[in-house]
Design an enzyme around this catalytic site. Structure first.
Site, PDB file in Angstrom:
ATOM      1  N   SER A 245      39.177  37.015  44.727  1.00  0.00           N
ATOM      2  CA  SER A 245      39.404  37.602  46.042  1.00  0.00           C
ATOM      3  C   SER A 245      38.648  36.826  47.113  1.00  0.00           C
ATOM      4  O   SER A 245      37.927  35.882  46.831  1.00  0.00           O
ATOM      5  CB  SER A 245      38.955  39.062  46.049  1.00  0.00           C
ATOM      6  OG  SER A 245      37.547  39.113  45.951  1.00  0.00           O
ATOM      7  N   LYS A 246      38.840  37.274  48.344  1.00  0.00           N
ATOM      8  CA  LYS A 246      38.281  36.600  49.525  1.00  0.00           C
ATOM      9  C   LYS A 246      36.805  36.233  49.375  1.00  0.00           C
ATOM     10  O   LYS A 246      36.379  35.171  49.813  1.00  0.00           O
ATOM     11  CB  LYS A 246      38.448  37.501  50.751  1.00  0.00           C
ATOM     12  CG  LYS A 246      39.822  37.386  51.357  1.00  0.00           C
ATOM     13  CD  LYS A 246      40.018  36.048  52.056  1.00  0.00           C
ATOM     14  CE  LYS A 246      41.503  35.767  52.255  1.00  0.00           C
ATOM     15  NZ  LYS A 246      41.822  34.363  52.045  1.00  0.00           N
ATOM     16  N   ARG A 247      36.038  37.152  48.787  1.00  0.00           N
ATOM     17  CA  ARG A 247      34.598  36.885  48.750  1.00  0.00           C
ATOM     18  C   ARG A 247      34.253  35.712  47.831  1.00  0.00           C
ATOM     19  O   ARG A 247      33.118  35.264  47.789  1.00  0.00           O
ATOM     20  CB  ARG A 247      33.839  38.143  48.336  1.00  0.00           C
ATOM     21  CG  ARG A 247      34.016  38.536  46.885  1.00  0.00           C
ATOM     22  CD  ARG A 247      33.500  39.944  46.607  1.00  0.00           C
ATOM     23  NE  ARG A 247      34.087  40.470  45.388  1.00  0.00           N
ATOM     24  CZ  ARG A 247      33.576  40.281  44.187  1.00  0.00           C
ATOM     25  NH1 ARG A 247      32.469  39.602  44.038  1.00  0.00           N
ATOM     26  NH2 ARG A 247      34.177  40.778  43.127  1.00  0.00           N
ATOM     27  N   HIS A 248      35.235  35.210  47.075  1.00  0.00           N
ATOM     28  CA  HIS A 248      34.979  34.075  46.198  1.00  0.00           C
ATOM     29  C   HIS A 248      35.328  32.740  46.849  1.00  0.00           C
ATOM     30  O   HIS A 248      35.302  31.710  46.204  1.00  0.00           O
ATOM     31  CB  HIS A 248      35.800  34.202  44.909  1.00  0.00           C
ATOM     32  CG  HIS A 248      35.512  35.445  44.142  1.00  0.00           C
ATOM     33  ND1 HIS A 248      34.322  35.664  43.515  1.00  0.00           N
ATOM     34  CD2 HIS A 248      36.261  36.541  43.906  1.00  0.00           C
ATOM     35  CE1 HIS A 248      34.359  36.846  42.927  1.00  0.00           C
ATOM     36  NE2 HIS A 248      35.513  37.399  43.156  1.00  0.00           N
ATOM     37  N   GLU A 255      44.907  28.022  52.667  1.00  0.00           N
ATOM     38  CA  GLU A 255      43.522  27.590  52.823  1.00  0.00           C
ATOM     39  C   GLU A 255      43.289  26.255  52.124  1.00  0.00           C
ATOM     40  O   GLU A 255      42.532  25.410  52.606  1.00  0.00           O
ATOM     41  CB  GLU A 255      42.571  28.634  52.241  1.00  0.00           C
ATOM     42  CG  GLU A 255      42.539  29.930  53.033  1.00  0.00           C
ATOM     43  CD  GLU A 255      41.687  30.985  52.359  1.00  0.00           C
ATOM     44  OE1 GLU A 255      40.462  30.836  52.393  1.00  0.00           O
ATOM     45  OE2 GLU A 255      42.252  31.935  51.775  1.00  0.00           O
TER      46      GLU A 255
END
Length: 483
Positions: A245-248, A255
């Site tokens: 997810s985004k936090r990774h 991107e």
RNA sequence: GGUCCCAUAGUCUAGCGGCCUAGGACGACGCUCUCUCAAGGCGUAAACACGGGUUCAAAUCCCGUUGGGACCGCCA
């Protein structure tokens, strides 16, 4: 044998997740390998997601990756009438029934069951309503949802191409909702109706749907349609083994595009994540199509490894056509703020190709390539303060000046000549190239790392080299005055 | 709480009963080349989660344990 038809059905979220990209790739490769048809379908029964700005970026990423669809895109939001007809059919045939429980009531019961550590399953209280009870609910103004009648005995078998035979006890199946109170279909129902109508032969999707499959099989049976072949591919996880997810860090295909990753590198990486063909690591698209087989997909989840992606990217930068890669660098010259759109357009493709060729051994992404190109193309450069401090010391002043003089009248500004002249000059001073090479590099590039010194000079040209060697001297005197 | 899936080095994987003193790749480390950084070449460390079976023989088959993950919505 019947024509192979597969589909990928993303939910419009505004971006294409790399995990979805990989599942799509597996679908696409399978279709191409079988000379079948690959269909794109958006699952937007949830009206929140039915917006063009959430769809277009996904298609854009597919185009960038080269995963073009043969049919579609279809939108479930435009097919509500189809689902309603099929739901109605099930109701008439007694495979489904009306449920008058409100979402709030159901939610309350579910919470209660969870709190009591019981199974949060629907209790089928509306399955055998008397006409009087039904009338009472209708009078209350309740809008009924449609539930499927699940069997209470037996087993449902999923024959999965990757997992093998998976059994589900039918007593665990819920009478789940197929049509909401407002007439819209639920996910599991719309999927099956579409897969049937679109004549999908192989359902290749992420592992997380394996538990949905017995429910869907129930619908196929009720509708009296033959089952497709199922293949559940493992998930892509982050370094800590949780869902990526985004936090990774980067999760969206766009991107990676922005970070200067080549589409062929991402495709190659994704294909090799969970699938293999002997010891081979590098695959062209044609090779992937030729060798891809679902049976060779490794069943366990895989962790996304950025380092390996970067290695592959570097491989494609080194082995690709410098001219083509150069054209891709052009956009990054602007994106990285090195120059204006018009200045970037004005750089000849031959120059860009030369620069790519020059830096491809040491730059792993288009971003790095653009950053390297900037100090060759621009008149003014920025200096790495650490490099200046370490290498542009006062004792180098006479040497740099001497080189500037020596270079100003070499007959031709070529690598071999410059090398020869520089070494000759240094010898007269009792010095070697080692003594001055790094100082020279910082002076003409602003950096402590880079390609061969004299090759760099040749590309920069006489004017820039001599100007920068002299500029460095002013830097040196400034620094010594400050000290 | 229930159901289901998964399990070879830090990571991706080969292996589908004997060819395994477990192969390749990324990464790490070392040496080499060298004007720096890379690239290249050479080399080193590093894995069958555990316990029971089955078998002449198990990383490979079966069962259990442990560990990870997914799902259990009028979300998709």
């Amino acid at each position: 044998m019947a024509e192979v038809r597969v589909r990928f059905a993303p939910s419009p979220t505004g971006e294409l997740h790399v995990g979805s990209a990989r599942t799509t790739l597996f679908n696409w490769l399978f279709a191409k390998h079988q000379r079948g048809t690959y269909i794109l379908r958006f699952e937007d029964t949830d009206t929140e997601r039915n917006r063009p700005e959430l769809v277009e970026p996904i298609m854009e990423s597919y185009r960038w990756l080269g995963l073009l669809w043969d049919e579609g895109p279809y939108f479930q939001s435009q097919r509500f009438e189809l689902y309603r007809q099929h739901a109605q059919k099930l109701l008439e045939q007694g495979h489904a029934y009306k449920c008058y429980c409100t979402p709030e009531e159901l939610e309350a019961r579910r919470k209660e069951a969870m709190a009591a550590k019981r199974n949060p399953r629907y209790d089928r209280r509306c399955r055998d309503l008397t006409p009087e009870q039904e009338q009472a609910f209708i009078k209350e103004g309740r809008k009924p949802a449609l539930r499927i009648k699940a069997p209470s005995t037996g087993v449902t078998v999923v024959d999965d191409l990757i997992r093998g035979r998976v059994e589900f006890d039918s007593t665990d199946l819920d009478d789940f909702i197929i049509q909401r109170g407002d007439g819209r279909p639920t996910y599991n129902f719309a999927v099956v109706v579409d897969d049937v109508l679109m004549k999908i032969t192989h359902v290749i999707r992420a592992d997380e749907h394996l538990n949905n499959t017995p429910k869907q099989i129930l619908i196929y049976r009720a509708l009296n349609y033959p089952l497709p072949v199922f293949a559940h591919v493992p998930m892509v996880l982050a370094k800590d083994r949780s869902k990526l997810s985004k936090r990774h860090g980067s999760t969206a295909v766009s991107e990676f595009q922005d970070r200067g990753i080549l589409p062929e590198a991402l495709v190659n990486y994704l294909a090799r994540l969970g699938w293999s063909h002997g010891d081979q690591e590098i695959f062209t698209i044609d090779e992937l199509i030729q060798h891809f087989a679902l049976e060779q997909v490794h069943p366990s989840a895989a962790i996304f490894d950025e380092e390996k992606l970067l290695w592959l990217n570097h491989h494609y930068i080194k082995s690709g056509d410098p001219k083509k890669i150069g054209e891709q660098v052009r956009a990054f010259l602007v994106k990285r703020g090195h120059m204006s759109e018009s200045d970037a357009q004005a750089v000849p493709s031959e120059t860009l190709a030369k620069i790519v060729d020059f830096f491809k051994e040491r730059n792993r992404t288009l971003v790095e390539l653009a950053d390297s190109a900037s100090y060759l193309l621009k008149d003014s450069i920025s200096y790495d303060p650490e490099g200046v401090k370490k290498f542009l010391t006062p004792d180098k002043f006479p040497l740099l000046e001497g080189l500037a003089i020596a270079f100003s009248d070499v007959p031709e500004f070529k690598t071999a000549t410059l090398d020869h002249v520089a070494r000759g000059y240094l010898e007269t001073k009792g010095k070697t190239l080692k003594d001055v090479a790094q100082s020279c590099r910082v002076a003409i590039t602003g950096r402590t790392t880079g390609a061969g010194l004299f090759e760099t000079m040749e590309i920069l040209g006489r004017d820039k080299v001599i100007t920068r060697l002299r500029q460095a001297n002013t830097l040196i005197s400034q620094a010594s005055r400050e000290n």
